[in-house]
Motif scaffolding. Structure first.
Motif, short mmCIF file in Angstrom:
data_model
loop_
_atom_site.label_atom_id
_atom_site.label_comp_id
_atom_site.label_asym_id
_atom_site.label_seq_id
_atom_site.Cartn_x
_atom_site.Cartn_y
_atom_site.Cartn_z
N HIS A 67 0.80 -1.23 0.00
CA HIS A 67 0.00 0.00 0.00
C HIS A 67 0.83 1.28 0.00
N ARG A 70 1.69 3.25 -3.24
CA ARG A 70 0.53 3.89 -3.84
C ARG A 70 0.18 5.19 -3.12
N LYS A 134 -3.43 -2.48 -10.53
CA LYS A 134 -3.73 -1.98 -9.19
C LYS A 134 -4.06 -0.49 -9.23
N SER A 138 -7.47 1.42 -8.01
CA SER A 138 -7.41 2.40 -6.91
C SER A 138 -7.48 3.85 -7.40
#
Length: 301
Positions: A67, A70, A134, A138
């Motif tokens: 995480h 990002r 991803k 997101s």
């Protein structure tokens, strides 16, 4: 939790060495260790297993690492959006490029976007395919281009354009006797191909073409860039298989492009976007992708 906690975690997670991470961050090792301890206490989990010989991520640390990059990407994009607005743009499209996409239509597409939507800034991000997927989920990217069409649920995939597969041949190579080279003749010689990890979709499409032949390819090297592929070809080490645009872009005088004989195989580049209602900006962009391909097809005919 503060940004400094995340920066320290990311440095240690990537270096897996506290001393090197501290040097990278230009701080002493003691405050780095305290910052990691603060973060672990806040999260209620150990992020690293640290011994006198090694530093390793725990399972919680590996999950956290998925995480954190990002978060920094989102911060960078927020900063870029502010700069974009300050420079007079009224909107921004974030387009990811992955997987060795063939560049044949991209310049014309970007030029058309600039001409028809000058108030919209197009930002391009070269990322691995897994990161693009991803990022689409997101909302880090609005759309992306890839040569892979098997990208899982929640992502819409549509063909964007196609490119002819050609053989990259060293100067003075025997296969230059053919104006169109039979694929079985290509397979008599060593090949340099795109790395399946770095160019997953491209490698998969080339593999499907090769598997139609009974001969097993002699692959001497997998490479992560087409420039390196052309270097191997120019040196006479191997033949290469790539899109016509990739070979043309190399401009290496020691590399000659030859079409394959028979029904011409094509490489497909796909447009990827999240399965949700697109913005007006993205809708116009998607429409232009289709128009660019149609215009090029008309020109070719």
């Amino acid at each position: 939790m503060e940004i400094r906690h995340l920066r320290c975690f990311l440095a240690v997670a990537e270096e897996l060495h506290f001393a090197r991470a501290a040097e990278r961050l230009h701080i002493d090792q003691s405050p780095l260790s305290r910052t990691i301890k603060e973060l672990e206490e806040e999260l209620g989990a150990h992020l690293f297993i640290r011994t006198t010989r090694s530093t390793q991520l725990t399972r919680a640390g590996r999950l956290f690492l998925e995480h954190v990059p990002r978060i920094f990407a989102a911060l960078d994009q927020a900063r870029d959006s502010v700069k974009s607005a300050a420079n007079g743009f009224h909107g921004q499209l974030r387009i990811a490029l992955s997987d060795g996409v063939t560049p044949s239509r991209l310049p014309a597409l970007l030029a058309r976007c600039r001409e028809e939507d000058p108030e919209v800034e197009i930002r391009l991000f070269e990322v691995p395919l897994s990161q693009q997927i991803k990022g689409l989920h997101s909302d880090l990217y609005d759309a992306g281009f890839s040569m892979a069409d098997d990208v899982g649920d929640g992502i819409l995939v549509a063909p964007a354009w196609e490119d002819e597969v050609m053989v990259a041949v060293p100067a003075r190579h025997p296969v230059l006797a053919y104006r169109r080279v039979p694929l079985e003749e290509v397979l008599r010689y060593p090949l340099v191909l795109g790395d399946p990890a770095a160019c997953e979709g491209h490698a998969r499409q080339i593999d499907r073409i090769l598997r139609k032949q009974k001969l097993e390819p002699m692959i001497v090297q997998h490479v992560t860039s087409y420039d390196l592929m052309m270097t191997f070809v120019s040196a006479g080490i191997a033949l290469g298989l790539a899109g016509a645009a990739h070979i043309t872009a190399s401009r290496d005088p020691g590399v000659i492009a030859r079409p394959l004989a028979g029904k011409q195989p094509l490489l497909t580049t796909y447009l990827l976007r999240r399965d949700k209602e697109p913005s007006e900006m993205l809708t116009r962009f998607v429409e232009r992708v289709g128009c660019i391909d149609e215009a090029d097809t008309t020109d070719d005919s």
